[in-house]
Scaffold this motif. Sequence first.
Motif, PDB file in Angstrom:
ATOM      1  N   PRO B 151       0.746  -1.277   0.049  1.00  0.00           N
ATOM      2  CA  PRO B 151      -0.051  -0.071   0.101  1.00  0.00           C
ATOM      3  C   PRO B 151       0.857   1.099   0.039  1.00  0.00           C
ATOM      4  O   PRO B 151       2.077   1.198   0.305  1.00  0.00           O
ATOM      5  CB  PRO B 151      -0.830  -0.027   1.190  1.00  0.00           C
ATOM      6  CG  PRO B 151       0.020  -1.159   2.057  1.00  0.00           C
ATOM      7  CD  PRO B 151       0.599  -1.940   1.314  1.00  0.00           C
ATOM      8  N   LEU B 152       0.168   2.354  -0.225  1.00  0.00           N
ATOM      9  CA  LEU B 152       0.904   3.789  -0.368  1.00  0.00           C
ATOM     10  C   LEU B 152       1.381   3.925   0.997  1.00  0.00           C
ATOM     11  O   LEU B 152       0.561   4.118   2.080  1.00  0.00           O
ATOM     12  CB  LEU B 152       0.010   4.727  -0.680  1.00  0.00           C
ATOM     13  CG  LEU B 152      -0.298   4.744  -2.282  1.00  0.00           C
ATOM     14  CD1 LEU B 152      -1.410   5.972  -2.436  1.00  0.00           C
ATOM     15  CD2 LEU B 152       0.868   5.133  -2.903  1.00  0.00           C
ATOM     16  N   GLY B 153       2.728   4.161   1.105  1.00  0.00           N
ATOM     17  CA  GLY B 153       3.267   4.304   2.425  1.00  0.00           C
ATOM     18  C   GLY B 153       4.033   5.503   2.496  1.00  0.00           C
ATOM     19  O   GLY B 153       4.469   5.851   3.401  1.00  0.00           O
ATOM     20  N   SER B 154       4.585   5.833   1.286  1.00  0.00           N
ATOM     21  CA  SER B 154       5.689   6.891   1.266  1.00  0.00           C
ATOM     22  C   SER B 154       4.798   8.196   1.411  1.00  0.00           C
ATOM     23  O   SER B 154       3.675   8.392   0.872  1.00  0.00           O
ATOM     24  CB  SER B 154       6.547   6.637   0.140  1.00  0.00           C
ATOM     25  OG  SER B 154       7.644   7.788   0.226  1.00  0.00           O
ATOM     26  N   PHE B 155       5.289   8.975   2.409  1.00  0.00           N
ATOM     27  CA  PHE B 155       4.637  10.405   2.421  1.00  0.00           C
ATOM     28  C   PHE B 155       4.303  11.144   1.321  1.00  0.00           C
ATOM     29  O   PHE B 155       3.198  11.348   1.079  1.00  0.00           O
ATOM     30  CB  PHE B 155       5.529  11.210   3.285  1.00  0.00           C
ATOM     31  CG  PHE B 155       4.890  12.410   3.579  1.00  0.00           C
ATOM     32  CD1 PHE B 155       3.623  12.600   4.752  1.00  0.00           C
ATOM     33  CD2 PHE B 155       5.083  13.756   3.156  1.00  0.00           C
ATOM     34  CE1 PHE B 155       3.014  13.993   4.764  1.00  0.00           C
ATOM     35  CE2 PHE B 155       4.658  14.804   3.399  1.00  0.00           C
ATOM     36  CZ  PHE B 155       3.404  14.932   4.317  1.00  0.00           C
ATOM     37  N   ASP B 156       5.113  11.459   0.365  1.00  0.00           N
ATOM     38  CA  ASP B 156       4.975  12.057  -0.702  1.00  0.00           C
ATOM     39  C   ASP B 156       4.015  11.613  -1.591  1.00  0.00           C
ATOM     40  O   ASP B 156       3.210  12.246  -2.398  1.00  0.00           O
ATOM     41  CB  ASP B 156       6.174  12.289  -1.678  1.00  0.00           C
ATOM     42  CG  ASP B 156       6.994  13.803  -1.074  1.00  0.00           C
ATOM     43  OD1 ASP B 156       6.744  14.031   0.088  1.00  0.00           O
ATOM     44  OD2 ASP B 156       7.879  14.141  -1.613  1.00  0.00           O
ATOM     45  N   TRP B 158       1.287   9.346  -1.067  1.00  0.00           N
ATOM     46  CA  TRP B 158      -0.132   9.684  -0.493  1.00  0.00           C
ATOM     47  C   TRP B 158      -0.426  11.316  -0.434  1.00  0.00           C
ATOM     48  O   TRP B 158      -1.695  11.533  -0.756  1.00  0.00           O
ATOM     49  CB  TRP B 158      -0.568   8.902   0.472  1.00  0.00           C
ATOM     50  CG  TRP B 158       0.007   9.141   1.834  1.00  0.00           C
ATOM     51  CD1 TRP B 158       1.078   8.494   2.567  1.00  0.00           C
ATOM     52  CD2 TRP B 158      -0.203  10.168   2.977  1.00  0.00           C
ATOM     53  NE1 TRP B 158       1.368   8.959   3.886  1.00  0.00           N
ATOM     54  CE2 TRP B 158       0.606   9.853   4.073  1.00  0.00           C
ATOM     55  CE3 TRP B 158      -1.078  11.277   2.799  1.00  0.00           C
ATOM     56  CZ2 TRP B 158       0.550  10.764   5.310  1.00  0.00           C
ATOM     57  CZ3 TRP B 158      -1.172  12.068   4.148  1.00  0.00           C
ATOM     58  CH2 TRP B 158      -0.362  11.769   5.008  1.00  0.00           C
ATOM     59  N   GLU B 162      -1.485  10.820  -4.803  1.00  0.00           N
ATOM     60  CA  GLU B 162      -2.651  10.234  -4.805  1.00  0.00           C
ATOM     61  C   GLU B 162      -3.607  11.087  -3.947  1.00  0.00           C
ATOM     62  O   GLU B 162      -4.746  11.068  -4.494  1.00  0.00           O
ATOM     63  CB  GLU B 162      -2.417   8.942  -3.700  1.00  0.00           C
ATOM     64  CG  GLU B 162      -3.250   7.913  -4.114  1.00  0.00           C
ATOM     65  CD  GLU B 162      -4.410   7.671  -3.526  1.00  0.00           C
ATOM     66  OE1 GLU B 162      -5.548   7.231  -3.951  1.00  0.00           O
ATOM     67  OE2 GLU B 162      -4.833   8.445  -2.154  1.00  0.00           O
ATOM     68  N   TYR B 163      -3.445  11.929  -3.072  1.00  0.00           N
ATOM     69  CA  TYR B 163      -4.308  12.915  -2.628  1.00  0.00           C
ATOM     70  C   TYR B 163      -5.041  13.583  -3.373  1.00  0.00           C
ATOM     71  O   TYR B 163      -6.054  13.915  -3.677  1.00  0.00           O
ATOM     72  CB  TYR B 163      -3.697  13.730  -1.407  1.00  0.00           C
ATOM     73  CG  TYR B 163      -4.614  14.752  -0.846  1.00  0.00           C
ATOM     74  CD1 TYR B 163      -5.390  14.484   0.313  1.00  0.00           C
ATOM     75  CD2 TYR B 163      -4.400  15.952  -1.380  1.00  0.00           C
ATOM     76  CE1 TYR B 163      -5.969  15.480   0.780  1.00  0.00           C
ATOM     77  CE2 TYR B 163      -5.448  16.949  -0.717  1.00  0.00           C
ATOM     78  CZ  TYR B 163      -6.161  16.781   0.438  1.00  0.00           C
ATOM     79  OH  TYR B 163      -6.887  17.694   0.913  1.00  0.00           O
ATOM     80  N   ARG B 166      -6.969  11.722  -6.277  1.00  0.00           N
ATOM     81  CA  ARG B 166      -8.293  11.237  -5.616  1.00  0.00           C
ATOM     82  C   ARG B 166      -9.184  12.377  -5.547  1.00  0.00           C
ATOM     83  O   ARG B 166     -10.550  12.211  -5.760  1.00  0.00           O
ATOM     84  CB  ARG B 166      -8.138  10.634  -4.229  1.00  0.00           C
ATOM     85  CG  ARG B 166      -9.228   9.833  -3.223  1.00  0.00           C
ATOM     86  CD  ARG B 166      -8.810   9.568  -1.784  1.00  0.00           C
ATOM     87  NE  ARG B 166      -7.889   8.413  -2.111  1.00  0.00           N
ATOM     88  CZ  ARG B 166      -8.324   7.334  -1.385  1.00  0.00           C
ATOM     89  NH1 ARG B 166      -9.268   7.355  -0.594  1.00  0.00           N
ATOM     90  NH2 ARG B 166      -7.333   6.240  -1.453  1.00  0.00           N
ATOM     91  N   LEU B 167      -8.715  13.569  -5.226  1.00  0.00           N
ATOM     92  CA  LEU B 167      -9.415  14.650  -5.325  1.00  0.00           C
ATOM     93  C   LEU B 167     -10.112  15.070  -6.615  1.00  0.00           C
ATOM     94  O   LEU B 167     -11.311  15.633  -6.978  1.00  0.00           O
ATOM     95  CB  LEU B 167      -8.768  15.964  -4.589  1.00  0.00           C
ATOM     96  CG  LEU B 167      -9.737  16.969  -3.867  1.00  0.00           C
ATOM     97  CD1 LEU B 167     -10.182  16.529  -2.733  1.00  0.00           C
ATOM     98  CD2 LEU B 167      -8.938  18.092  -3.603  1.00  0.00           C
ATOM     99  N   THR B 261       6.569   2.654  -5.707  1.00  0.00           N
ATOM    100  CA  THR B 261       5.973   3.130  -4.521  1.00  0.00           C
ATOM    101  C   THR B 261       4.917   4.239  -4.613  1.00  0.00           C
ATOM    102  O   THR B 261       4.359   4.921  -3.796  1.00  0.00           O
ATOM    103  CB  THR B 261       6.917   3.963  -3.510  1.00  0.00           C
ATOM    104  OG1 THR B 261       7.670   4.788  -4.353  1.00  0.00           O
ATOM    105  CG2 THR B 261       7.962   2.847  -3.183  1.00  0.00           C
TER     106      THR B 261
END
Lengths: 170, 481
Positions: B151-156, B158, B162-163, B166-167, B261
């Motif tokens: 799953p997306l784990g790297s801060f940048d 998500w 991805e943020y 998704r938006l 990633t």
Amino acid sequence: MGGMNDGQMPGAPGRPRDRFAWLAAATLALLLVVGEPGVERELQFFLPGAVISQDGSAPVPQDDPRNPAVDAAFREAASDLPASATCVIDQDTWNEDYFRASYIMMPRQVWPYTGEADGGTPSAADIRVAMIARHATCALLRAGTPEPTSLVRLTFGAYSLYVSHPAGSE
Amino acid sequence: MIPAVPLAVLGLLLLPAAGAPYARLADLRGALFWSAAWLLGCGVVAGGMVCLSIVHIPFSRVALGVEWCAIITVGLVLEQAFKPRSLRTGRSGTARISSALDQRVKWGLVWLQSTFSRSIQSLKADPIVLVMLVICAAQVLYTLLAAIRVPLGSFDAWSLWEYKGRLFWLNGGITTSFLTDSASVFAHPAYPPLIPLLIAWQYTWIGAADSSGMKPLFSLYYAALVLAFYAGLQARAGQRVAVLGACCLVLIPRITDYAGTGLADVPLAAYVVAAAAAFVAAGPPPFGTRIRLSSAVFLGLAACTKHDGLVYLGTALPLLVFVGSRIGIQRTSVAAYAVAAALIALPWYCYVAWIHAPDRDFLAMTPSNIVDHANRLPEIAQIFGLDLLAVDQWSVLWYVAAVLLVRAVIKRQLRAPVLIAFVVIPLGFYVLALSLSAWPDYMLHVRTSVDRLTLVTAPFALWFAIEQCLGRSHHKEFEGA
């Protein structure tokens, strides 16, 4: 991949192709020996079973070790709120829990209670002021953060959800 | 209900299909064609989604399907229109497009068949090449498995990409309200939208925000990077050296690890390396004008992928002005190159500047800020230096490149110094830029960025090392041609 040498047997000693084979083999051997830990890591993906440990770490780099309890609290809060809700979280503008809440609870909007880099623990008045400024109807508060008296607690967890009015009645 | 997996695969397949006519229009061939088909496909599809947002048509399967049809039709029409006159058929437009589609399918099949048979022939006499190809394929497969399973784990990954993807999917497009939303400032609304739009593309086809459905995008970018690197080396040193070079690239742990990633660094590297490969493949003027222009397009798309792309664009253009006349490129060609890259790269940056989209990671690069924060430079440079020495991240790449560079300077046999410029200038700029970090803990900013910033320069360091190793022999020697 490349033609044959004119009039030469492939792989004949001293020939360019022969030298290339040796060079390539030596390079690969060096890289594989140096990268052996990486090869071991990659092999995990070709085996059955989970590749994620309980702390969320994985064989690929994750610079963000996730806190499942925090994520679960935000998910639970999101399930109790309408999509148009706006919340204030008792974290400052640089805190990752604020980022995480914004991400998990989207399209609901989440604001930090302060724009300062290190806001410390807010008071009930700070939360109330931030909620008014952001036109927020809910707050995400950690244990230990004093809750404004006008709010009702809806969820319990790493972050508890407080709302001005019961969700859905607005 | 249509299952998500076929729709995710469909979304992925439509991207290179959209890019193929444009890659052909650019006269790209072989490995570079396949790399470009993916890279350009992603670029034109994202550009189309920006257009949909501008005219307020929400993203939906129908809207994206129509957009895709328009893109591929325009591509085929352009390809027909700009074909050399001698090859034009004189048939009607529709018939020409139909014929072009037919030719593309035939051309692709013929290319695959001929490549396959040639490869089989050579592999029989060249088992080491077979081993290297297996390693390359295994690494691409690894990144795909890692992308799907982790799953997306790297801060940048998500928070930035991805943020926003998704938006955009939730909002049905890019909205000005999001770009100016200071509540989302941590997600950098002003960052270039190419990757988020591709994520929204996948989510629209799948019908859900499932990150495992979009992460293969990044593995395919990795494959495009490897193909582009191979193509660039092939143009310089022949196929066998190119395979060895590609194999060395996929055995750099950090690049392979980051490929799945969900971070935009490998896509950025793919665009920048493709730009370099296309420039090399174009050959000396007057030939290869279209291929050279495609190099500019790749650089423009690099700037649409990450801010860092501007650094590479800013490195390439002055270099082109400086060395262009020496290699016979006319000033008008240099200007065309700059205009093509700027037309793609700059509109987004102009727009977000115009609407004052918030950003807060860096202080303004003013003389006073630079002087005030100059004390940070040694510490940041040290972090970069230590990162380059990490064998578990970069294998022996930087050691070999450093030794070869020192040796070349001492012996005055420096080959392809332009490749070194693509390492030194970006890294130097990053050290300076990070000294102006606005993070409360600027060293945290450095530590979480350093290896990803270095990643894009690594292919150029490897390319340089290979060029230096080949320096004393004829480039085509290993081909036995």
